[in-house]
Design an enzyme around this catalytic site. Structure first.
Site, PDB file in Angstrom:
ATOM      1  CG  LEU A 115      12.558 -15.492   2.133  1.00  0.00           C
ATOM      2  CD1 LEU A 115      12.332 -13.991   2.032  1.00  0.00           C
ATOM      3  CD2 LEU A 115      12.839 -15.879   3.576  1.00  0.00           C
ATOM      4  N   GLY A 160      16.506 -17.942   0.107  1.00  0.00           N
ATOM      5  CA  GLY A 160      16.603 -17.874   1.571  1.00  0.00           C
ATOM      6  C   GLY A 160      17.273 -19.102   2.172  1.00  0.00           C
ATOM      7  CG  ASN A 184      16.603 -18.743  -6.861  1.00  0.00           C
ATOM      8  OD1 ASN A 184      16.712 -18.464  -5.675  1.00  0.00           O
ATOM      9  ND2 ASN A 184      15.574 -19.400  -7.333  1.00  0.00           N
ATOM     10  CD  GLU A 185      17.177 -14.046  -3.551  1.00  0.00           C
ATOM     11  OE1 GLU A 185      18.131 -14.429  -4.266  1.00  0.00           O
ATOM     12  OE2 GLU A 185      17.098 -14.334  -2.340  1.00  0.00           O
TER      13      GLU A 185
HETATM   14  N1  CO8 Z   1       7.490 -20.982  -1.192  1.00  0.00           N
HETATM   15  C1  CO8 Z   1       6.266 -21.541  -1.205  1.00  0.00           C
HETATM   16  N2  CO8 Z   1       5.974 -22.727  -1.783  1.00  0.00           N
HETATM   17  C2  CO8 Z   1       6.974 -23.377  -2.397  1.00  0.00           C
HETATM   18  C3  CO8 Z   1       8.289 -22.857  -2.439  1.00  0.00           C
HETATM   19  C4  CO8 Z   1       8.537 -21.601  -1.807  1.00  0.00           C
HETATM   20  N3  CO8 Z   1       9.756 -21.025  -1.779  1.00  0.00           N
HETATM   21  N4  CO8 Z   1       9.073 -23.723  -3.109  1.00  0.00           N
HETATM   22  C5  CO8 Z   1       8.277 -24.744  -3.471  1.00  0.00           C
HETATM   23  N5  CO8 Z   1       7.020 -24.560  -3.040  1.00  0.00           N
HETATM   24  C6  CO8 Z   1       5.859 -25.444  -3.190  1.00  0.00           C
HETATM   25  C7  CO8 Z   1       5.534 -25.745  -4.658  1.00  0.00           C
HETATM   26  O1  CO8 Z   1       4.720 -24.740  -5.219  1.00  0.00           O
HETATM   27  C8  CO8 Z   1       4.831 -27.080  -4.529  1.00  0.00           C
HETATM   28  O2  CO8 Z   1       3.517 -26.828  -4.071  1.00  0.00           O
HETATM   29  P1  CO8 Z   1       2.302 -27.804  -4.508  1.00  0.00           P
HETATM   30  O3  CO8 Z   1       2.661 -29.159  -3.966  1.00  0.00           O
HETATM   31  O4  CO8 Z   1       1.110 -27.190  -3.862  1.00  0.00           O
HETATM   32  O5  CO8 Z   1       2.242 -27.770  -6.009  1.00  0.00           O
HETATM   33  C9  CO8 Z   1       5.570 -27.764  -3.382  1.00  0.00           C
HETATM   34  O6  CO8 Z   1       6.209 -26.723  -2.635  1.00  0.00           O
HETATM   35  C10 CO8 Z   1       6.635 -28.733  -3.834  1.00  0.00           C
HETATM   36  O7  CO8 Z   1       7.483 -28.072  -4.760  1.00  0.00           O
HETATM   37  P2  CO8 Z   1       8.110 -28.819  -6.018  1.00  0.00           P
HETATM   38  O8  CO8 Z   1       7.112 -29.747  -6.639  1.00  0.00           O
HETATM   39  O9  CO8 Z   1       8.711 -27.772  -6.910  1.00  0.00           O
HETATM   40  O10 CO8 Z   1       9.227 -29.714  -5.301  1.00  0.00           O
HETATM   41  P3  CO8 Z   1      10.560 -30.278  -5.966  1.00  0.00           P
HETATM   42  O11 CO8 Z   1      11.098 -31.269  -4.982  1.00  0.00           O
HETATM   43  O12 CO8 Z   1      10.348 -30.744  -7.365  1.00  0.00           O
HETATM   44  O13 CO8 Z   1      11.571 -29.029  -6.050  1.00  0.00           O
HETATM   45  C11 CO8 Z   1      12.598 -27.031  -5.169  1.00  0.00           C
HETATM   46  C12 CO8 Z   1      12.003 -28.400  -4.853  1.00  0.00           C
HETATM   47  C13 CO8 Z   1      13.887 -27.214  -5.969  1.00  0.00           C
HETATM   48  C14 CO8 Z   1      12.900 -26.358  -3.848  1.00  0.00           C
HETATM   49  C15 CO8 Z   1      11.580 -26.230  -6.004  1.00  0.00           C
HETATM   50  O14 CO8 Z   1      10.322 -26.290  -5.344  1.00  0.00           O
HETATM   51  C16 CO8 Z   1      11.931 -24.786  -6.178  1.00  0.00           C
HETATM   52  O15 CO8 Z   1      12.789 -24.442  -6.967  1.00  0.00           O
HETATM   53  N6  CO8 Z   1      11.250 -23.882  -5.418  1.00  0.00           N
HETATM   54  C17 CO8 Z   1      11.396 -22.454  -5.540  1.00  0.00           C
HETATM   55  C18 CO8 Z   1      12.563 -22.001  -4.775  1.00  0.00           C
HETATM   56  C19 CO8 Z   1      12.733 -20.516  -4.901  1.00  0.00           C
HETATM   57  O16 CO8 Z   1      12.906 -19.982  -5.977  1.00  0.00           O
HETATM   58  N7  CO8 Z   1      12.696 -19.822  -3.767  1.00  0.00           N
HETATM   59  C20 CO8 Z   1      12.852 -18.404  -3.743  1.00  0.00           C
HETATM   60  C21 CO8 Z   1      12.066 -17.810  -2.628  1.00  0.00           C
HETATM   61  S1  CO8 Z   1      12.387 -16.070  -2.475  1.00  0.00           S
HETATM   62  C22 CO8 Z   1      13.592 -15.932  -1.257  1.00  0.00           C
HETATM   63  O17 CO8 Z   1      13.903 -16.844  -0.573  1.00  0.00           O
HETATM   64  C23 CO8 Z   1      14.283 -14.608  -1.037  1.00  0.00           C
HETATM   65  C24 CO8 Z   1      13.452 -13.472  -1.314  1.00  0.00           C
HETATM   66  C25 CO8 Z   1      14.130 -12.175  -1.040  1.00  0.00           C
HETATM   67  C26 CO8 Z   1      13.117 -11.087  -1.010  1.00  0.00           C
HETATM   68  C27 CO8 Z   1      13.460  -9.929  -1.812  1.00  0.00           C
HETATM   69  C28 CO8 Z   1      12.331  -8.957  -1.720  1.00  0.00           C
HETATM   70  C29 CO8 Z   1      12.325  -7.824  -2.504  1.00  0.00           C
END
Ligand code: CO8
Length: 309
Positions: A115, A160, A184-185
């Site tokens: 998400l 997500g 990993n929430e």
């Molecule tokens: N949402 C928004 N922006 C994001 C997200 C995301 N999920 N993931 C990455 N980005 C952004 C980064 O901030 C970065 O932005 P910027 O270029 O402006 O600095 C850009 O995308 C690129 O990210 P990275 O440099 O980290 O890219 P990498 O290729 O090095 O890594 C990954 C990619 C492995 C995907 C890494 O970005 C990562 O681990 N992201 C976080 C993933 C994550 O933890 N997602 C969880 C989202 S929550 C969810 O899905 C369920 C929620 C359930 C809700 C419960 C409610 C109560």
């Protein structure tokens, strides 16, 4: 596309039927594709439709569509992405020539980052309600799809992103230790809702799901395969071929028997969200609006940015 209006209105504008108007399970068995053409004869054309964030290609001869996520940098599931996803899926669901969908990514090394965290940070209550309803809708449509769904996971797939894969009928992942997958929430200081948990339990069993959820684990591909989070690992160059072979195996069965079996296995879990949908939205809003949760999310986003420098 601007993030305005409800998902229902967005879908209505696209001419796609909302979920509640879809035919009941098993009443609309898909038509198998026509007889196989001998080699050399012209084949049925492929059709493609592409919006901003997802490319869809339908091969009419096999009845298999591919939905390719193309929303760099990380295919995060924003409201716009989710809306496109629901509309594309509904178009395929209503197309009787389509019997199966393969989900994969056009962004190198990332399947989906889950998400879009910016949709859950510093927004209004109305926005949180609209966003969460859209997330629910995406899951309801995919988990309840009559089509065969195969996730071809060609990159990292946290939260997500993992949910999309778990929601499919079968998961194939690229055998690369740098790619990880999991819910990993907990690492973000948030809690996966009950229907994420139910979907996970249905794939890997209660004990594995409980440990993985409590620890907010992201599992490297080989580990994910070991406990059944993904069904198969393949080298990257074999992914498409393998996904097509798995799809052919599943499509060899009569649609009505497979669809009714799928419904039997998934109905309880689907019904639980349908029955508690509004309550689940209110829970999400009150949880995500807490200052402590907002702070955790902001810190997590900062950590992602710092990781780069
Ligand atoms: N949402 C928004 N922006 C994001 C997200 C995301 N999920 N993931 C990455 N980005 C952004 C980064 O901030 C970065 O932005 P910027 O270029 O402006 O600095 C850009 O995308 C690129 O990210 P990275 O440099 O980290 O890219 P990498 O290729 O090095 O890594 C990954 C990619 C492995 C995907 C890494 O970005 C990562 O681990 N992201 C976080 C993933 C994550 O933890 N997602 C969880 C989202 S929550 C969810 O899905 C369920 C929620 C359930 C809700 C419960 C409610 C109560």
């Amino acid at each position: 596309m601007a993030a305005v209006g409800t998902l229902g209105r967005r879908i209505a504008r696209s001419g796609v039927l909302p979920l509640c108007h879809r035919p009941a399970w098993g009443t609309a068995a898909r038509q198998p594709p026509g007889p196989r053409l001998p080699p050399g004869l012209p084949r049925a054309p492929s059709r493609a439709f592409s919006n901003n964030k997802i490319l869809v290609e339908l091969d009419e001869s096999s009845g298999v569509a591919t939905m390719k996520f193309k929303s760099p940098p990380v295919n995060s599931l924003s409201l716009d992405f989710i809306t496109e996803f629901c509309i594309s899926l509904e178009k395929l669901e209503n197309d009787r020539t389509c019997r199966g969908v393969i989900f994969t990514s056009a962004v190198p090394k990332i399947f989906s980052s889950g998400l879009d965290i910016t949709e859950m940070c510093g927004k209004s209550t109305e926005h949180y309600a609209e966003f969460w309803r859209a997330v629910q809708e995406m899951w309801l449509r995919l988990y309840g799809s009559n089509m065969v769904t195969v996730a071809a996971v060609n990159g990292s797939s946290p939260a997500g992103g993992c949910l999309i894969a778990l929601t499919c009928d079968y998961r194939i992942m690229v055998d690369n230790p740098k790619f990880s997958i999991g819910l990993n929430e907990a690492q973000l200081g948030i809690v996966a809702p009950f229907w994420f948990k139910d979907t996970f339990v249905n794939v890997v069993g209660h004990r594995v799901a409980e440990r993985s959820l409590q620890l907010g684990s992201l599992h490297p591909a080989a580990e994910a395969h070991k406990f059944g989070l993904v069904d198969e690992l393949v080298p990257e160059e074999k992914l498409q071929e393998k996904a097509a072979a798995v799809m052919a195996q599943w499509l060899a069965l009569p649609d009505h028997a497979r669809q009714l079996t799928k419904s039997m296995m998934r109905k309880t879990v689907l019904d639980r969200l349908v029955a508690h949908r509004e309550e689940d939205i209110q829970n999400f809003i009150s949880f995500i609006s807490k200052e402590s949760i907002q702070k955790s999310l902001r810190m997590y986003m900062e950590m992602l940015k710092k990781k780069k420098s």
